[in-house]
Design an enzyme around this catalytic site. Structure first.
Site: not given
Ligand code: CP
Length: 307
Positions: A54-55, A82, A132
């Site tokens: 998603r992100t 590396k 997040h």
């Molecule tokens: N909600 C979220 O961060 O999903 P992803 O890890 O798929 O980006």
């Protein structure tokens, strides 16, 4: 602000400004022609050191829809393999004059550290169990649209809170906007100090879900339980998995959220997750593109102002 590193740095009016601008992008994204050239001429580099669907997809689409030149670094195929360090990698890319750097990293604090070293705007796409921020903003927009407001709501955040940057960013954002928050999960997965954020803590879903407006489920993050206690999925689902019977304790119009990726039959019943009368999980994904467009536009305005 120069960067978007965490909700902890935002004021309630910053949050409202991002959500209000994101609303305009929700409308744009529903049109056949999804273009606004507010990032034209700017270069956006996405660096994901941890898996994402998603992100990463929404940051890439957000940049492209706003006219930026977007590059996705394939970190698995980079010189990190590396032995090059995170900072050397970042300094190398910095020398190519990007304007926006979007970074996800498994270590808490890694994105803040990187932001101190580069000249461009840095957006935190998730760092360890720390923050997040764009997830909390897209959750806030989803709640505001579903409930008509983003204050004085009872919100339950349920499950593996200990390992969750999503829970932490949401707790901070929803607290700043004056909501009442309940954290529900097994004591091993709900750190006691989270109560310091002003949240009520429950280990019983039947108590915690009573009369809430929003039920936010979290994934059981086994990849972060290194050596620690891992609950049995069956037992966990029985006690903490959300199904329609447990949801019946919440308000009749309570919405069900999950940041994804979800484990059906572990933290949430699959049929409930797909029930568009209760679940706003797909709306969360849609809001993710709009919120990331808004966040990048606001940072770009500062870049242009500073130029
Ligand atoms: N909600 C979220 O961060 O999903 P992803 O890890 O798929 O980006």
């Amino acid at each position: 602000h120069r960067h978007l590193l965490g909700i902890e740095h935002l004021s309630p009016s910053d949050i409202t400004a991002i959500l209000d601008l994101a609303e305009t992008y929700v409308e744009l994204n529903r049109q056949p022609a999804k273009r606004a050239d507010v990032l034209a001429g700017l270069t956006q580099i996405n660096m994901f050191f941890e898996a994402s669907t998603r992100t990463q997809a929404s940051f890439e689409l957000a940049g492209k829809r706003l006219g930026a030149d977007v590059m996705n670094m394939a970190m698995q195929a980079s010189s990190i393999k590396k032995g090059e360090t995170l900072i050397d990698t970042a300094m190398t890319l910095n020398a190519m004059h990007p304007d926006l750097l979007v970074v996800r990293h498994p270590h808490s604090g890694a994105v803040d550290l990187l932001a101190q070293k580069v000249n461009c705007a840095v957006l935190n796409a998730g760092d360890g169990r720390h923050e997040h921020p764009t997830q909390a903003l897209l959750d806030a927009l989803t709640i505001r649209r579903a409930k008509g407001r983003l204050h004085r709501l009872n919100v339950a955040i349920c499950g593996d809170i200990a390992h969750s940057r999503v829970a932490r960013s949401n707790l901070i954002l929803l607290g700043k906007m004056e909501n009442r928050i309940r954290l529900i999960g097994p004591p091993t997965l709900v750190p006691a100090h989270f109560a310091e954020f002003g949240a009520e803590v429950h280990d019983d879903m039947h108590e915690g879900l009573k009369d809430v407006d929003v039920v936010m489920m979290l994934r059981l993050q086994k990849e972060r339980m290194d050596g620690g206690f891992i609950p049995s999925e069956r037992e966990y689902y029985h006690r903490y998995g959300l199904d329609s019977e447990k949801l019946a304790l919440a308000k009749p119009d309570a919405i069900v959220m999950h940041p994804g990726p979800m484990n059906r039959g572990v933290e949430i019943d699959g049929t409930l997750a797909d029930d568009i009368n209760r679940s706003v999980i797909q709306d969360q994904v849609e809001m993710g593109v709009a919120v990331r467009m808004a966040a990048m536009e606001l940072l770009a305005r500062n870049l242009r102002g500073a130029a």
